[in-house]
Scaffold this motif. Structure first.
Motif, PDB file in Angstrom:
ATOM      1  N   LEU A   1      12.204  -1.761   9.615  1.00 28.15           N
ATOM      2  CA  LEU A   1      13.530  -2.379   9.500  1.00 28.15           C
ATOM      3  C   LEU A   1      14.236  -2.410  10.852  1.00 28.15           C
ATOM      4  O   LEU A   1      14.905  -3.395  11.194  1.00 28.15           O
ATOM      5  CB  LEU A   1      14.390  -1.624   8.472  1.00 28.15           C
ATOM      6  CG  LEU A   1      13.975  -1.753   7.000  1.00 28.15           C
ATOM      7  CD1 LEU A   1      14.984  -1.024   6.113  1.00 28.15           C
ATOM      8  CD2 LEU A   1      13.875  -3.213   6.573  1.00 28.15           C
ATOM      9  N   VAL A   2      14.097  -1.312  11.621  1.00 30.03           N
ATOM     10  CA  VAL A   2      14.671  -1.285  12.970  1.00 30.03           C
ATOM     11  C   VAL A   2      14.077  -2.425  13.794  1.00 30.03           C
ATOM     12  O   VAL A   2      14.779  -3.134  14.518  1.00 30.03           O
ATOM     13  CB  VAL A   2      14.417   0.079  13.643  1.00 30.03           C
ATOM     14  CG1 VAL A   2      14.763   0.039  15.118  1.00 30.03           C
ATOM     15  CG2 VAL A   2      15.219   1.166  12.944  1.00 30.03           C
ATOM     16  N   GLU A   3      12.759  -2.635  13.636  1.00 28.47           N
ATOM     17  CA  GLU A   3      12.087  -3.747  14.322  1.00 28.47           C
ATOM     18  C   GLU A   3      12.692  -5.096  13.897  1.00 28.47           C
ATOM     19  O   GLU A   3      12.915  -5.968  14.738  1.00 28.47           O
ATOM     20  CB  GLU A   3      10.589  -3.709  13.969  1.00 28.47           C
ATOM     21  CG  GLU A   3       9.759  -4.827  14.538  1.00 28.47           C
ATOM     22  CD  GLU A   3       9.500  -4.683  16.023  1.00 28.47           C
ATOM     23  OE1 GLU A   3       9.714  -3.564  16.543  1.00 28.47           O
ATOM     24  OE2 GLU A   3       9.108  -5.656  16.662  1.00 28.47           O
ATOM     25  N   PHE A   4      12.974  -5.243  12.590  1.00 24.09           N
ATOM     26  CA  PHE A   4      13.581  -6.505  12.134  1.00 24.09           C
ATOM     27  C   PHE A   4      14.962  -6.691  12.758  1.00 24.09           C
ATOM     28  O   PHE A   4      15.327  -7.796  13.161  1.00 24.09           O
ATOM     29  CB  PHE A   4      13.680  -6.549  10.599  1.00 24.09           C
ATOM     30  CG  PHE A   4      12.359  -6.716   9.915  1.00 24.09           C
ATOM     31  CD1 PHE A   4      11.397  -7.579  10.411  1.00 24.09           C
ATOM     32  CD2 PHE A   4      12.048  -6.002   8.761  1.00 24.09           C
ATOM     33  CE1 PHE A   4      10.169  -7.737   9.780  1.00 24.09           C
ATOM     34  CE2 PHE A   4      10.829  -6.155   8.125  1.00 24.09           C
ATOM     35  CZ  PHE A   4       9.879  -7.021   8.636  1.00 24.09           C
TER      36      PHE A   4
ATOM     37  N   ASP B   1       0.786  -1.240   0.000  1.00 19.93           N
ATOM     38  CA  ASP B   1       0.000   0.000   0.000  1.00 19.93           C
ATOM     39  C   ASP B   1       0.818   1.291   0.000  1.00 19.93           C
ATOM     40  O   ASP B   1       0.287   2.349  -0.288  1.00 19.93           O
ATOM     41  CB  ASP B   1      -0.940   0.007   1.209  1.00 19.93           C
ATOM     42  CG  ASP B   1      -2.048  -1.017   1.047  1.00 19.93           C
ATOM     43  OD1 ASP B   1      -2.281  -1.459  -0.100  1.00 19.93           O
ATOM     44  OD2 ASP B   1      -2.662  -1.378   2.052  1.00 19.93           O
ATOM     45  N   PHE B   2       2.093   1.237   0.358  1.00 17.39           N
ATOM     46  CA  PHE B   2       2.850   2.485   0.482  1.00 17.39           C
ATOM     47  C   PHE B   2       3.628   2.829  -0.781  1.00 17.39           C
ATOM     48  O   PHE B   2       4.118   3.946  -0.926  1.00 17.39           O
ATOM     49  CB  PHE B   2       3.824   2.414   1.669  1.00 17.39           C
ATOM     50  CG  PHE B   2       3.162   2.514   3.010  1.00 17.39           C
ATOM     51  CD1 PHE B   2       1.787   2.693   3.133  1.00 17.39           C
ATOM     52  CD2 PHE B   2       3.919   2.454   4.184  1.00 17.39           C
ATOM     53  CE1 PHE B   2       1.182   2.787   4.394  1.00 17.39           C
ATOM     54  CE2 PHE B   2       3.311   2.547   5.418  1.00 17.39           C
ATOM     55  CZ  PHE B   2       1.954   2.713   5.525  1.00 17.39           C
ATOM     56  N   ILE B   3       3.809   1.865  -1.683  1.00 12.87           N
ATOM     57  CA  ILE B   3       4.600   2.137  -2.884  1.00 12.87           C
ATOM     58  C   ILE B   3       3.658   2.403  -4.052  1.00 12.87           C
ATOM     59  O   ILE B   3       2.895   1.531  -4.451  1.00 12.87           O
ATOM     60  CB  ILE B   3       5.524   0.944  -3.202  1.00 12.87           C
ATOM     61  CG1 ILE B   3       6.516   0.772  -2.039  1.00 12.87           C
ATOM     62  CG2 ILE B   3       6.265   1.159  -4.516  1.00 12.87           C
ATOM     63  CD1 ILE B   3       7.470  -0.356  -2.189  1.00 12.87           C
ATOM     64  N   ASN B   4       3.713   3.608  -4.568  1.00 17.24           N
ATOM     65  CA  ASN B   4       2.819   3.966  -5.677  1.00 17.24           C
ATOM     66  C   ASN B   4       3.317   5.230  -6.364  1.00 17.24           C
ATOM     67  O   ASN B   4       4.346   5.797  -5.980  1.00 17.24           O
ATOM     68  CB  ASN B   4       1.394   4.172  -5.167  1.00 17.24           C
ATOM     69  CG  ASN B   4       1.397   5.074  -3.957  1.00 17.24           C
ATOM     70  OD1 ASN B   4       2.019   6.138  -3.996  1.00 17.24           O
ATOM     71  ND2 ASN B   4       0.738   4.665  -2.884  1.00 17.24           N
ATOM     72  N   ASN B   5       2.565   5.683  -7.356  1.00 20.62           N
ATOM     73  CA  ASN B   5       2.977   6.832  -8.161  1.00 20.62           C
ATOM     74  C   ASN B   5       2.530   8.170  -7.594  1.00 20.62           C
ATOM     75  O   ASN B   5       2.705   9.208  -8.230  1.00 20.62           O
ATOM     76  CB  ASN B   5       2.404   6.676  -9.571  1.00 20.62           C
ATOM     77  CG  ASN B   5       3.217   5.684 -10.386  1.00 20.62           C
ATOM     78  OD1 ASN B   5       4.451   5.708 -10.305  1.00 20.62           O
ATOM     79  ND2 ASN B   5       2.541   4.831 -11.153  1.00 20.62           N
TER      80      ASN B   5
ATOM     81  N   MET C   1       9.649   6.748   6.703  1.00 22.95           N
ATOM     82  CA  MET C   1      10.098   6.628   8.091  1.00 22.95           C
ATOM     83  C   MET C   1       9.437   5.441   8.787  1.00 22.95           C
ATOM     84  O   MET C   1      10.070   4.719   9.550  1.00 22.95           O
ATOM     85  CB  MET C   1       9.823   7.912   8.843  1.00 22.95           C
ATOM     86  CG  MET C   1      11.109   8.698   9.099  1.00 22.95           C
ATOM     87  SD  MET C   1      10.778  10.431   9.452  1.00 22.95           S
ATOM     88  CE  MET C   1      10.111  10.297  11.088  1.00 22.95           C
ATOM     89  N   GLU C   2       8.151   5.244   8.484  1.00 24.70           N
ATOM     90  CA  GLU C   2       7.445   4.083   9.052  1.00 24.70           C
ATOM     91  C   GLU C   2       8.108   2.772   8.626  1.00 24.70           C
ATOM     92  O   GLU C   2       8.269   1.851   9.421  1.00 24.70           O
ATOM     93  CB  GLU C   2       5.982   4.057   8.578  1.00 24.70           C
ATOM     94  CG  GLU C   2       5.101   5.106   9.172  1.00 24.70           C
ATOM     95  CD  GLU C   2       4.599   4.733  10.562  1.00 24.70           C
ATOM     96  OE1 GLU C   2       3.972   3.671  10.700  1.00 24.70           O
ATOM     97  OE2 GLU C   2       4.856   5.507  11.508  1.00 24.70           O
ATOM     98  N   MET C   3       8.470   2.718   7.337  1.00 28.87           N
ATOM     99  CA  MET C   3       9.078   1.480   6.835  1.00 28.87           C
ATOM    100  C   MET C   3      10.475   1.291   7.416  1.00 28.87           C
ATOM    101  O   MET C   3      10.888   0.162   7.714  1.00 28.87           O
ATOM    102  CB  MET C   3       9.104   1.480   5.301  1.00 28.87           C
ATOM    103  CG  MET C   3       7.703   1.328   4.711  1.00 28.87           C
ATOM    104  SD  MET C   3       7.672   1.206   2.903  1.00 28.87           S
ATOM    105  CE  MET C   3       7.839  -0.564   2.669  1.00 28.87           C
TER     106      MET C   3
ATOM    107  N   ILE D   1       7.948   6.368  -2.586  1.00 25.93           N
ATOM    108  CA  ILE D   1       7.442   6.264  -1.206  1.00 25.93           C
ATOM    109  C   ILE D   1       7.361   7.674  -0.648  1.00 25.93           C
ATOM    110  O   ILE D   1       8.291   8.464  -0.822  1.00 25.93           O
ATOM    111  CB  ILE D   1       8.364   5.422  -0.309  1.00 25.93           C
ATOM    112  CG1 ILE D   1       8.593   4.034  -0.920  1.00 25.93           C
ATOM    113  CG2 ILE D   1       7.770   5.268   1.073  1.00 25.93           C
ATOM    114  CD1 ILE D   1       9.604   3.198  -0.166  1.00 25.93           C
ATOM    115  N   GLU D   2       6.265   7.974  -0.005  1.00 23.78           N
ATOM    116  CA  GLU D   2       6.087   9.301   0.585  1.00 23.78           C
ATOM    117  C   GLU D   2       6.993   9.434   1.810  1.00 23.78           C
ATOM    118  O   GLU D   2       7.373   8.435   2.433  1.00 23.78           O
ATOM    119  CB  GLU D   2       4.602   9.458   0.939  1.00 23.78           C
ATOM    120  CG  GLU D   2       4.198  10.802   1.474  1.00 23.78           C
ATOM    121  CD  GLU D   2       4.101  10.767   2.973  1.00 23.78           C
ATOM    122  OE1 GLU D   2       4.053  11.827   3.599  1.00 23.78           O
ATOM    123  OE2 GLU D   2       4.117   9.642   3.534  1.00 23.78           O
TER     124      GLU D   2
END
Lengths: 320, 320, 320, 320, 320
Positions: free
Chosen positions: C220-223, C94-98, C214-216, C208-209
């Motif tokens: 990654l920090v969570e991973f 949902d976050f990757i788009n045009n 930052m959310e994504m 990505i907006e």
């Protein structure tokens, strides 16, 4: 919360006096059958009883542990409500202002809005408090048992028993809200719903800035969480199958104890008789008295059994 | 959840009546061999058995602890789902509006969107509920054991046994979504995926503001987390190697107990015989009766053994 | 994970058959010395042994507790990875788009980017899985002990033993990345580093907006956190000084048990002999047999000792 | 961290050899007084000692539990530092760039800034590591006790004993910072303060975007938290009043054990003598030897007491 | 915090010397009645006492566990206050500047504002510290008991007993704030309220940027939380019903112990007399002495009982 260092021991004895009497009677039965009616075969070996006792001590201590944890968690939740309420007050005080309004409100209007939000929060606290005082089937015994009624009557005055919820929250919210809140099930949830709707309106009016509105909504989510946690503690007692079996095990142990202990005292009586027959140089009166005591030594098991059973019973009962 | 203070004792006895019978038979065997067939050498010393009993009490109490913790954690997760669902409802109610749309929607359209989001959430809750009711190999015994089937039949009506998932969620979601959800594996996950996609659309339409969309997505992440936690509790039983060995240890202890306890009662019988031979001033009938009792005193170990074995067995069984 | 309710008992016996044999031999030695070679002084008093047994039960149960907690924590971490992976998938979808690009990409290009991010995530999962299967010095015994090898051979097929990491991740990442990842130490960390770099590029391209980037990154920090926790559980075994001493204590107890138990049986033999000499009205053959059994009653301690030692040994061993 | 599955037993014996000797002496004293000097009244009843032993086992196991929890928490904190450091590295790599600068920096300048931030982080790690190695009064015994010194000397090489903090961090930070850091008390805190100041400057220069600056500051707050937790574990030992009393209780138990155990062996000696007098058909030499053993059987309590006391002592000592 | 490895044993003995005396007297009573006044029937069987002892050990260890957890949690909260204070200092240093002001302040003005915020934080720390030192009813005994007063007098100088709160915080805040803070109930809360108001003003002046203001407000919320947690630990003692019953159980056990232990020593005396009568080849003086010791062997139970009761009493007392 009782606040002295320890309860007065007289109070504890008075509170458990019915059970103390019961335990004396239970301890009396085998001794009577044995010594008066002469049923000399009435014995239970102590050693297997000891293992049972250890197992009972395990499960009772496990239950007390669990019940202490619940108490502590409940205290944490209530502490969390206090903290969150303080933070709510700060936010109301500092986040509501004319900084982003199109048309400025007077200081009195702003104050009225702040008061309204704080009062509605007090109403929520009140509703939650009443909800926590409602009775549940597994708590019945707490109120209905005679010893508890007396104890409470003499010590406490629970304000939730005196005034009802309707009267208690009426003064904190408007008439319209009062009707809306009482119309549906969970009053506390209703009140938070109204807070959320009101925050939305205030933001639309520009009285709360956009991000600070999100912060305050997050605080409402926190209140929901705290309310949900309170309800969970309230509505989910120590699992009943554990409680039932603990109760059964402790009573099985309590019923067997007097027979096991009597046996130990009986052996002692025998031994003392043996001792006395050897040391015959004692004064006659003393000797006769001691011999009489030794013959009926088994009677000493009554207070001793009553004491042990009382300890195990009370240990199980406080965790409830 | 059973809600009385304790289960009725008759119910507990009825529920475990097959095992009670078994334990009486187990306790009967050594006594029969010893007193009827005269195998006087049939003994197991109690002391090592006592240490074994302590060790067994340890591991059983440890297992019950773990299983209580699991129960409590499961309750917390379910409480978390309740809280998060309430917060979701607030958000749906207050975050979806015409504030940032290019072209305003009517009030009915807005209401329809809100209803759709809430209904889909209910569908998720339903799917998760059904998933939790599915059977796992290590739960088989819960359903298939006769005593449980009877017990359940007489007490509960589990709605998941009556209606199937398909029927239960159909009314909450559209036909197209219904097909999409049932096409693939994890229905609950599918439903959250659809929620996320729908939120995206609503934001693109301007019905949800940018940051509030992120807040709502975070709530979906929270639902994933809660679902994952539920699945973890469901799919990860108390480790089977622990469970197997606990089971073995308890049964080894249960099988040895009657032999150990019989020995204790046998010594008692001897002692009482000794006592009786001394106090011969008793009435003849009484004396003869008591002597008979003393000679076959070992038979009293049957109910006593059955009781102790029942306690240990039940202690192990409730933690399952 | 084994999924039946309990392991078949035959399997448990087979798995521990070498130790059962050993314990029978250990239990045989003192009885042989005592009854055949006539070393009548060979005894260890049971009571101090009992206290030692209680202490051993304590520390073993404490260790099992700790090891269960580790297992449970490991399960939580793995559950966390599952949850986070699902959330990652939603975000990628949902976050990757045009929406914020200068120059729009085709739907295929967008899909390719999404696939790339998900595949790289699968590669990370794979690398982490292999890392968890690597051997540590304190786990050696799990693989090298003969009983385990056999057990595993007959039951499981561990795919990490069949295919190596290189082959397993190659298909999920590009050739260049594959070289980069295998060049340095921690493959899983490398892969997350590449994900982060790639997200940065996608944001610069406007795919990505800003805030969603930052959310994504937070995901990654969570991973990283989850990976770090897995490594902690893997690399930090139950402290070796505790493990060593537990092991020693249990073996000291196991070696002493047969001598203590033999003594108890020996006393019993004596007592039975006494009983038999009194009740001489029994049939001759029966009497002679029983007398023979009583004289060599001490031999019954062999299976009993073996059983007790097996219970204590197994209790210690499952926690490893 | 020691990494074999268990310590070699020889090493454990060597490490505790002084105490083993002491316990043999302690066990020798009562036997000498009893059997050589003829103080036949020298006894302590075992049963109350057994209860004391159970109580001691409780508190020792409780202490070991607490000390294992501390160890585990320390490990978690260190794991947290590793995770946070990895995340810090990603952030430094991806958040510092020319995207928002007025005047672009060369790639070399950017790399230098990144290196500087990572090096300063390594300096912080180093300072924290040294801080953790400092000695505390309650740790004195770890270093000064002879057995430990020898053990360490032969096994480990602690790099903090070889190089001092000043040398270790000098290469990671500039000369000016080096002076600033060493001028005041807590070096690690100083270093984080400098990081924060530097991030501020970089944001003002536009090298870090506004929100990403806040994210990085949050990471510094995380480092402060982790540092504070490390210091808490380091500076707050297991409460000294508990430790003192545990120590006392264990030693009281250890001092009493040989007297209690001697008594048990003495009774055994008596019993064996009795047995021998009955079975006089044995060969003369064998009989005489066994009688001699039985008379001085009490000497066997020396190794047995030493073993039990060693177990209890070691159990208490490992938790320290 | 006491910082040596263990308290000196002399200090422990001195601190508990009144109780040691009491326990010697308690142990003396039954022996006096038995041996001097000749009440030969004065006995309590040890075995049931042993089970009581195990149960008492359970609940005492459970209480100590809980009280250790409270201590540890208190330490964590204080550690959290330290960490949060450090972070507060960084934020004050780096977030307050002229970047967004309409009219720039001089460096001195900025410094004054920073100093004011840090000083007010110190005032909050001070107020919280004094609040933690206030007395609660259940702590009375800690101060009023003579042994504690002496102990404290000789060791510590508690600065809160010397200077009062008013003096201690006066220098950190302005005269007006000082009056405002002391006018109402909770000083610490008042101070945080003032901080929040001041941050608001600074943001309006442009000295703090909008988002950084929210970060600093979050830190104030954190301080409220930490303060609330401190108050919770302070105001919610170990539940009084548990404490009272623990206290009762331990004292019941302590009062019974001397009678049980005397019995064990009495049996020993008998046995030694028996031994002595057999081994009559001993030298006359030695024999006479030993016989005298054996006859009055029961006196040895006095120190032994005192020791055991002291251990159980102290075990209960340290957890308070």
């Amino acid at each position: 919360m009782y606040t002295k260092r320890i309860f007065p021991i007289a109070g504890v004895l008075k509170w458990t006096r019915r059970h103390i009497l019961l335990f004396i009677v239970l301890a009396f039965i085998p001794v009577f059958l044995f010594d008066v009616l002469g049923l000399k075969w009435l014995h239970v070996p102590w050693l297997p009883l000891g293992v049972l006792g250890t197992a009972v001590a395990f499960i009772v201590s496990f239950k007390n542990n669990a019940s202490y944890d619940r108490l502590w968690e409940a205290r944490k939740i209530w502490g969390g409500i206090v903290n969150a309420s303080r933070s709510w007050t700060i936010m109301v005080k500092d986040f509501i202002n004319n900084d982003h309004t199109d048309k400025d409100r007077t200081e009195e209007e702003i104050q009225a809005i702040k008061r309204e939000l704080v009062h509605r929060h007090v109403a929520w606290l009140t509703a939650l408090r009443y909800q926590m005082r409602e009775e549940r089937p597994w708590e019945m015994h707490l109120k209905s048992k005679r010893s508890n009624i007396e104890f409470r009557a003499s010590k406490y005055r629970v304000c939730e028993d005196v005034e009802d919820l309707e009267g208690a929250i009426k003064s904190y919210i408007s008439e319209a809200e009062y009707k809306e809140v009482l119309a549906k099930g969970n009053q506390a949830s209703q009140l938070l719903g109204i807070q959320s709707r009101r925050l939305k309106e205030l933001m639309n009016l520009g009285l709360i800035e956009d991000f600070r509105h999100m912060e305050m909504t997050n605080m409402l989510v926190e209140f929901y969480t705290l309310q949900g946690k309170s309800e969970r503690i309230k509505n989910f007692p120590y699992p009943r199958q554990f409680a039932t079996l603990n109760y059964l095990f402790v009573w099985i142990f309590i019923l067997l104890i007097p027979y096991g202990i009597m046996e130990e005292f009986e052996s002692f009586g025998e031994k003392i008789l043996g001792l006395l027959s050897k040391h015959e140089e004692r004064s006659s009166l003393m000797h006769v008295t001691q011999e009489a005591i030794a013959k009926h030594f088994v009677w000493f098991s009554v207070p001793f059994s009553a004491l042990i059973t009382w300890v195990f019973y009370t240990m199980e009962a406080i965790g409830e």
